[in-house]
Design a protein around this motif. Structure first.
Motif, short mmCIF file in Angstrom:
data_model
loop_
_atom_site.label_atom_id
_atom_site.label_comp_id
_atom_site.label_asym_id
_atom_site.label_seq_id
_atom_site.Cartn_x
_atom_site.Cartn_y
_atom_site.Cartn_z
N MET A 63 -57.33 105.48 66.98
CA MET A 63 -56.97 104.06 66.89
C MET A 63 -56.12 103.80 65.64
O MET A 63 -55.12 103.11 65.68
N ARG A 64 -56.54 104.41 64.50
CA ARG A 64 -55.81 104.24 63.25
C ARG A 64 -54.42 104.86 63.38
O ARG A 64 -53.43 104.34 62.88
N HIS A 65 -54.33 106.01 64.10
CA HIS A 65 -53.05 106.67 64.30
C HIS A 65 -52.11 105.79 65.11
O HIS A 65 -50.92 105.65 64.79
N ASN A 66 -52.64 105.16 66.18
CA ASN A 66 -51.82 104.28 67.02
C ASN A 66 -51.31 103.09 66.22
O ASN A 66 -50.17 102.65 66.40
N PHE A 67 -52.15 102.56 65.35
CA PHE A 67 -51.74 101.39 64.56
C PHE A 67 -50.63 101.79 63.58
O PHE A 67 -49.69 101.01 63.35
N SER A 68 -50.73 103.00 63.03
CA SER A 68 -49.69 103.47 62.12
C SER A 68 -48.36 103.61 62.84
O SER A 68 -47.30 103.24 62.31
N ILE A 69 -48.41 104.13 64.07
CA ILE A 69 -47.19 104.24 64.87
C ILE A 69 -46.60 102.87 65.13
O ILE A 69 -45.38 102.67 65.07
N PHE A 70 -47.48 101.90 65.42
CA PHE A 70 -47.02 100.52 65.68
C PHE A 70 -46.30 99.96 64.45
O PHE A 70 -45.23 99.35 64.55
N LEU A 71 -46.88 100.18 63.25
CA LEU A 71 -46.28 99.65 62.03
C LEU A 71 -44.91 100.29 61.78
O LEU A 71 -43.96 99.61 61.40
N VAL A 72 -44.81 101.60 61.98
CA VAL A 72 -43.53 102.28 61.78
C VAL A 72 -42.50 101.76 62.77
O VAL A 72 -41.34 101.51 62.41
N SER A 73 -42.92 101.58 64.03
CA SER A 73 -42.00 101.09 65.05
C SER A 73 -41.50 99.69 64.71
O SER A 73 -40.31 99.39 64.87
N MET A 74 -42.39 98.84 64.24
CA MET A 74 -42.00 97.48 63.89
C MET A 74 -41.05 97.48 62.70
O MET A 74 -40.10 96.71 62.65
N PHE A 75 -41.29 98.38 61.73
CA PHE A 75 -40.40 98.46 60.57
C PHE A 75 -38.99 98.87 60.98
O PHE A 75 -37.99 98.27 60.56
N LEU A 76 -38.89 99.87 61.86
CA LEU A 76 -37.59 100.31 62.34
C LEU A 76 -36.91 99.22 63.15
O LEU A 76 -35.69 99.03 63.06
N LEU A 77 -37.70 98.50 63.94
CA LEU A 77 -37.16 97.41 64.75
C LEU A 77 -36.56 96.33 63.87
O LEU A 77 -35.45 95.85 64.11
N ILE A 90 -42.30 75.66 75.37
CA ILE A 90 -41.29 75.96 76.39
C ILE A 90 -40.42 77.15 75.99
O ILE A 90 -39.99 77.93 76.82
N HIS A 91 -40.18 77.27 74.69
CA HIS A 91 -39.29 78.30 74.19
C HIS A 91 -40.03 79.28 73.29
O HIS A 91 -41.13 78.98 72.80
N ALA A 92 -39.41 80.44 73.06
CA ALA A 92 -40.05 81.49 72.28
C ALA A 92 -39.74 81.37 70.80
O ALA A 92 -38.75 80.76 70.39
N THR A 93 -40.61 81.94 69.99
CA THR A 93 -40.36 82.03 68.55
C THR A 93 -39.31 83.09 68.28
O THR A 93 -39.00 83.94 69.13
N GLU A 94 -38.77 83.06 67.06
CA GLU A 94 -37.82 84.11 66.67
C GLU A 94 -38.47 85.48 66.78
O GLU A 94 -37.83 86.45 67.21
N ALA A 95 -39.72 85.58 66.40
CA ALA A 95 -40.41 86.87 66.44
C ALA A 95 -40.48 87.43 67.85
O ALA A 95 -40.28 88.63 68.07
N ALA A 96 -40.74 86.57 68.82
CA ALA A 96 -40.77 87.01 70.22
C ALA A 96 -39.37 87.34 70.71
O ALA A 96 -39.16 88.33 71.42
N ASN A 97 -38.40 86.51 70.34
CA ASN A 97 -37.02 86.77 70.75
C ASN A 97 -36.52 88.12 70.23
O ASN A 97 -35.76 88.82 70.88
N LYS A 98 -36.98 88.48 69.04
CA LYS A 98 -36.57 89.75 68.44
C LYS A 98 -37.03 90.93 69.30
O LYS A 98 -36.26 91.89 69.52
N LEU A 99 -38.25 90.87 69.80
CA LEU A 99 -38.78 91.96 70.62
C LEU A 99 -38.08 92.03 71.97
O LEU A 99 -37.82 93.11 72.49
N VAL A 100 -37.78 90.86 72.54
CA VAL A 100 -37.05 90.83 73.81
C VAL A 100 -35.65 91.42 73.61
O VAL A 100 -35.16 92.22 74.42
N ASP A 145 -51.28 93.19 70.81
CA ASP A 145 -50.70 94.53 70.88
C ASP A 145 -49.28 94.56 70.32
O ASP A 145 -48.73 95.64 70.05
N HIS A 146 -48.67 93.39 70.18
CA HIS A 146 -47.28 93.31 69.73
C HIS A 146 -47.15 92.56 68.40
O HIS A 146 -46.07 92.10 68.04
N GLY A 147 -48.27 92.43 67.69
CA GLY A 147 -48.22 91.83 66.36
C GLY A 147 -48.43 90.33 66.32
O GLY A 147 -48.28 89.72 65.25
#
Length: 374
Positions: A1-15, A347-357, A293-295
């Motif tokens: 679980m800790r490993h998956n969270f670390s991967i998530f953090l790295v992915s978000m940083f690169l994004l 009705i509309h998405a936040t910037e954070a959601a738009n970024k992932l889309v 799951d997406h922050g």
């Protein structure tokens, strides 16, 4: 679980690095973008025509209202940045525009089909897709007249029209505008016309303007939006395990499949064109269903609204507005941490959601055929 969270953090940083830094190494080298749409991609067109937007819109990135229906940047903004371009200027904006890299014809509350009512009666924009297409044609005519040599640094060169990316992010208001009055079955009766009109517009741009690369976004899962969960009639038995309305979401899926089939049919008629169907629905549904799951902390609850509760949406007091209700002066304020919310105003998405889309669009993972822009 800790490993998956670390991967998530790295992915978000690169994004974040990719999306806040304009790219100069995009796989697809487009000189410009021409966008047709509604509030999901309007960068200021509607408010140029009807100036009234107020804070807290724009609070996250622009620190002031910017004509966008969000706290910050939209998907189209991130796409422009990812392709190394400045934000698209709205066609209707008279001051401070730069059309060197294309133009944005989208306006809030626009529909694909011609509206049969007034903005001041129903809230539907007069700038439907047919009007936006006419504006595009007039834009091209004027560019060729004024800037034939391409030396005007605020206007595009004449060869931009057959080399640019044409994006369509429109149709949501056709679907939702009459849902309360006509119901799902009533709205379904004219949805084939919506898909056909988008196809007709693409063919017109192909034949008359020389456009060759098109991306068409499908519709979002309407049944998960806080505003529609509050306003549209439904029973608790219609809610799935994530709190979204299944009947409305299923109707959206039916339309999206029809849109995809319609685009497949016209590909044969446009042999040297690239026509991409973009399934933004799939990533938006994941954000609503699995926000953590997406922050995010909240999926079906709006950041900016009034009423708090499960959805924090009240149609009587829209985001940023104040009103007297039951003798009490109330204001629909924004939350302090919009990056924790999928929905900005119900009705509309936040910037954070738009970024992932936007990232899903840029890497091509939700495109058919696969069409990575990086």
């Amino acid at each position: 679980m800790r490993h998956n969270f670390s991967i998530f953090l790295v992915s978000m940083f690169l994004l974040v690095l990719l999306l806040i830094t304009p790219s100069t190494n995009a796989k697809c080298s487009f000189p410009g973008i021409f966008n047709f749409g509604d509030s999901n991609s309007d960068t200021g067109g509607f408010w140029a025509a009807f100036p009234a937007e107020r804070y807290p819109f724009g609070m996250t990135y622009f620190k002031k209202p910017s004509g966008r229906a969000s706290d910050g940047r939209l998907v189209i903004d991130f796409l422009a940045q990812g392709l190394g371009m400045p934000f698209l200027s709205p066609y209707l904006q008279s001051i401070g525009t730069n059309f060197r890299h294309g133009a944005n014809f989208a306006t809030l509350a626009s529909t694909v089909l011609l509206p049969n009512t007034s903005l001041f009666v129903s809230g539907i924009s007069p700038f439907s897709l047919a009007i936006q297409l006419n504006q595009m044609k007039e834009f091209r005519t004027r560019v060729l007249e004024i800037n034939p040599q391409g030396n005007n640094h605020r206007l595009p060169p004449k060869d931009i029209f057959n080399k640019s990316l044409y994006i369509f992010d429109i149709g949501q208001n056709d679907f939702t505008g009459n849902l309360a009055a006509l119901g799902i079955q009533g709205v379904k009766q004219y949805l084939p016309q919506v898909a056909s009109q988008i196809a007709y517009t693409i063919k017109d741009i192909y034949s008359e303007l020389g456009g060759r690369t098109f991306m068409v976004f499908n519709l979002a899962p309407i049944g998960c939006f806080p505003a529609f969960l509050t306003e549209l009639p439904h029973n608790t038995s219609d809610l799935d395990m994530y709190g979204c309305m299944m009947s409305y979401n299923n109707a959206v899926l039916d339309y999206n499949l029809m849109l995809k089939d319609t685009l497949s049919q016209i590909r044969d008629q446009l042999p040297d064109a690239t026509l991409v169907y973009v399934d933004t629905h799939s990533i938006k549904l994941k954000l609503f269903q699995h926000p953590k799951d997406h922050g995010f902390l909240y999926g079906t609850k709006a950041c900016c609204g009034y009423g708090d509760g499960e959805y924090n949406f009240n149609r009587k007091v829209y985001c940023g507005n104040s009103k007297i209700i039951d003798g009490k002066h109330v204001t629909a304020n924004a939350c302090e941490d919009p990056d924790k919310y999928v929905s900005w105003d119900g009705i509309h998405a936040t910037e954070a959601a738009n970024k992932l889309v936007a990232w899903a669009v840029l890497n091509g993972s939700i495109s058919d055929p696969v069409f990575p822009l990086f």
